[in-house]
Design a protein around this motif. Structure first.
Motif, PDB file in Angstrom:
ATOM      1  N   ILE A 226     -44.036  28.863 -27.976  1.00  0.00           N
ATOM      2  CA  ILE A 226     -43.601  29.243 -26.633  1.00  0.00           C
ATOM      3  C   ILE A 226     -42.087  29.375 -26.630  1.00  0.00           C
ATOM      4  O   ILE A 226     -41.398  28.781 -27.446  1.00  0.00           O
ATOM      5  N   GLY A 227     -41.595  30.156 -25.714  1.00  0.00           N
ATOM      6  CA  GLY A 227     -40.163  30.304 -25.533  1.00  0.00           C
ATOM      7  C   GLY A 227     -39.758  29.739 -24.186  1.00  0.00           C
ATOM      8  O   GLY A 227     -40.510  29.818 -23.217  1.00  0.00           O
ATOM      9  N   ILE A 228     -38.581  29.156 -24.150  1.00  0.00           N
ATOM     10  CA  ILE A 228     -38.017  28.657 -22.899  1.00  0.00           C
ATOM     11  C   ILE A 228     -36.682  29.338 -22.697  1.00  0.00           C
ATOM     12  O   ILE A 228     -35.831  29.343 -23.593  1.00  0.00           O
ATOM     13  N   ASN A 229     -36.515  29.965 -21.538  1.00  0.00           N
ATOM     14  CA  ASN A 229     -35.285  30.661 -21.206  1.00  0.00           C
ATOM     15  C   ASN A 229     -34.903  30.309 -19.770  1.00  0.00           C
ATOM     16  O   ASN A 229     -35.668  30.601 -18.848  1.00  0.00           O
ATOM     17  N   ASN A 230     -33.758  29.688 -19.602  1.00  0.00           N
ATOM     18  CA  ASN A 230     -33.306  29.232 -18.285  1.00  0.00           C
ATOM     19  C   ASN A 230     -34.336  28.328 -17.616  1.00  0.00           C
ATOM     20  O   ASN A 230     -34.541  28.380 -16.412  1.00  0.00           O
ATOM     21  N   GLY A 231     -35.031  27.523 -18.415  1.00  0.00           N
ATOM     22  CA  GLY A 231     -36.021  26.601 -17.887  1.00  0.00           C
ATOM     23  C   GLY A 231     -37.385  27.218 -17.627  1.00  0.00           C
ATOM     24  O   GLY A 231     -38.334  26.512 -17.318  1.00  0.00           O
ATOM     25  N   GLN A 232     -37.504  28.538 -17.768  1.00  0.00           N
ATOM     26  CA  GLN A 232     -38.787  29.231 -17.560  1.00  0.00           C
ATOM     27  C   GLN A 232     -39.514  29.344 -18.892  1.00  0.00           C
ATOM     28  O   GLN A 232     -38.916  29.682 -19.906  1.00  0.00           O
ATOM     29  N   ILE A 233     -40.814  29.105 -18.885  1.00  0.00           N
ATOM     30  CA  ILE A 233     -41.627  29.151 -20.095  1.00  0.00           C
ATOM     31  C   ILE A 233     -42.330  30.495 -20.191  1.00  0.00           C
ATOM     32  O   ILE A 233     -42.862  31.004 -19.207  1.00  0.00           O
ATOM     33  N   ALA A 234     -42.344  31.059 -21.387  1.00  0.00           N
ATOM     34  CA  ALA A 234     -43.077  32.292 -21.672  1.00  0.00           C
ATOM     35  C   ALA A 234     -43.636  32.183 -23.085  1.00  0.00           C
ATOM     36  O   ALA A 234     -43.077  31.498 -23.926  1.00  0.00           O
ATOM     37  N   SER A 235     -44.754  32.836 -23.336  1.00  0.00           N
ATOM     38  CA  SER A 235     -45.344  32.753 -24.668  1.00  0.00           C
ATOM     39  C   SER A 235     -44.581  33.627 -25.641  1.00  0.00           C
ATOM     40  O   SER A 235     -43.991  34.630 -25.281  1.00  0.00           O
TER      41      SER A 235
ATOM     42  N   ALA B 273     -48.778  37.130 -28.678  1.00  0.00           N
ATOM     43  CA  ALA B 273     -49.555  38.102 -27.900  1.00  0.00           C
ATOM     44  C   ALA B 273     -50.953  37.554 -27.590  1.00  0.00           C
ATOM     45  O   ALA B 273     -51.581  37.976 -26.639  1.00  0.00           O
ATOM     46  N   ALA B 274     -51.427  36.584 -28.381  1.00  0.00           N
ATOM     47  CA  ALA B 274     -52.776  36.051 -28.202  1.00  0.00           C
ATOM     48  C   ALA B 274     -52.873  35.045 -27.056  1.00  0.00           C
ATOM     49  O   ALA B 274     -53.927  34.866 -26.474  1.00  0.00           O
ATOM     50  N   VAL B 275     -51.782  34.366 -26.744  1.00  0.00           N
ATOM     51  CA  VAL B 275     -51.791  33.325 -25.721  1.00  0.00           C
ATOM     52  C   VAL B 275     -50.680  33.597 -24.717  1.00  0.00           C
ATOM     53  O   VAL B 275     -49.538  33.819 -25.088  1.00  0.00           O
ATOM     54  N   SER B 276     -51.044  33.558 -23.446  1.00  0.00           N
ATOM     55  CA  SER B 276     -50.067  33.715 -22.382  1.00  0.00           C
ATOM     56  C   SER B 276     -49.630  32.330 -21.917  1.00  0.00           C
ATOM     57  O   SER B 276     -50.470  31.459 -21.688  1.00  0.00           O
ATOM     58  N   ALA B 277     -48.331  32.114 -21.807  1.00  0.00           N
ATOM     59  CA  ALA B 277     -47.807  30.823 -21.351  1.00  0.00           C
ATOM     60  C   ALA B 277     -46.874  31.053 -20.178  1.00  0.00           C
ATOM     61  O   ALA B 277     -46.118  32.021 -20.139  1.00  0.00           O
ATOM     62  N   SER B 278     -46.945  30.149 -19.219  1.00  0.00           N
ATOM     63  CA  SER B 278     -46.021  30.196 -18.085  1.00  0.00           C
ATOM     64  C   SER B 278     -45.778  28.772 -17.625  1.00  0.00           C
ATOM     65  O   SER B 278     -46.540  27.864 -17.932  1.00  0.00           O
ATOM     66  N   GLY B 279     -44.705  28.568 -16.907  1.00  0.00           N
ATOM     67  CA  GLY B 279     -44.398  27.241 -16.402  1.00  0.00           C
ATOM     68  C   GLY B 279     -42.912  27.018 -16.291  1.00  0.00           C
ATOM     69  O   GLY B 279     -42.115  27.965 -16.329  1.00  0.00           O
ATOM     70  N   ARG B 280     -42.538  25.756 -16.201  1.00  0.00           N
ATOM     71  CA  ARG B 280     -41.143  25.403 -15.946  1.00  0.00           C
ATOM     72  C   ARG B 280     -40.804  24.075 -16.612  1.00  0.00           C
ATOM     73  O   ARG B 280     -41.619  23.159 -16.665  1.00  0.00           O
TER      74      ARG B 280
ATOM     75  N   THR C   5     -48.846  26.303 -18.233  1.00  0.00           N
ATOM     76  CA  THR C   5     -50.200  26.837 -18.194  1.00  0.00           C
ATOM     77  C   THR C   5     -50.363  27.788 -19.368  1.00  0.00           C
ATOM     78  O   THR C   5     -49.538  28.686 -19.552  1.00  0.00           O
ATOM     79  N   LEU C   6     -51.397  27.577 -20.157  1.00  0.00           N
ATOM     80  CA  LEU C   6     -51.727  28.457 -21.278  1.00  0.00           C
ATOM     81  C   LEU C   6     -53.043  29.144 -20.967  1.00  0.00           C
ATOM     82  O   LEU C   6     -53.977  28.513 -20.468  1.00  0.00           O
ATOM     83  N   SER C   7     -53.122  30.442 -21.263  1.00  0.00           N
ATOM     84  CA  SER C   7     -54.378  31.148 -21.050  1.00  0.00           C
ATOM     85  C   SER C   7     -54.575  32.196 -22.130  1.00  0.00           C
ATOM     86  O   SER C   7     -53.626  32.773 -22.646  1.00  0.00           O
ATOM     87  N   THR C   8     -55.838  32.392 -22.444  1.00  0.00           N
ATOM     88  CA  THR C   8     -56.249  33.441 -23.369  1.00  0.00           C
ATOM     89  C   THR C   8     -57.615  33.920 -22.907  1.00  0.00           C
ATOM     90  O   THR C   8     -58.544  33.113 -22.774  1.00  0.00           O
TER      91      THR C   8
END
Length: 118
Positions: free
Chosen positions: A52-61, A64-71, A81-84
């Motif tokens: 996962i990547g964190i940029n300015n406190g925002q989480i992104a995957s 391409a296989a897994v979507s990540a979001s959060g803070r 939150t992880l979803s596939t």
């Protein structure tokens, strides 16, 4: 002298304001992290590793296989939150320095996770 003080104050404010704004746009935890998910239940599989990547406190995957979001909060508490496909899991925990850990749950599974900054 009064005009000099006002000018000096204005100069200090003008210099300090961009510095405080620049600090506000970055997070201590920004970067790429490897997250290892595990569960003690055999029906949930042997676990997985997700980048996962964190940029300015925002989480992104970073996958391409897994979507990540959060803070991630400034103090390191994390909600993700992880979803596939139709599968979805939420995780909570804490990051500190270059590592972190927490718990997670999905529709049928619960488990733990650990993270390391790459």
């Amino acid at each position: 002298m009064n005009g000099f003080r006002k000018g000096l104050f204005a100069t200090i404010v003008a210099i300090a304001f961009p510095l405080t704004q620049a600090g506000a746009t970055t997070s201590t935890f920004d970067g790429t992290w490897n997250v290892r998910i595990s569960s003690s239940s055999e029906t949930c599989g042997n676990g997985a590793t997700v980048a996962i990547g964190i940029n300015n406190g925002q989480i992104a995957s970073s996958s391409a296989a897994v979507s990540a979001s959060g803070r991630v909060a400034d103090a390191g508490s994390i909600n993700v939150t992880l979803s596939t496909g139709i599968k979805r899991a939420v995780g909570f925990g804490r990051l500190s320095g270059t590592s972190g850990s927490g718990t997670g749950r999905g529709a049928l599974c619960t488990g733990t996770w650990t993270a390391e900054r790459i």
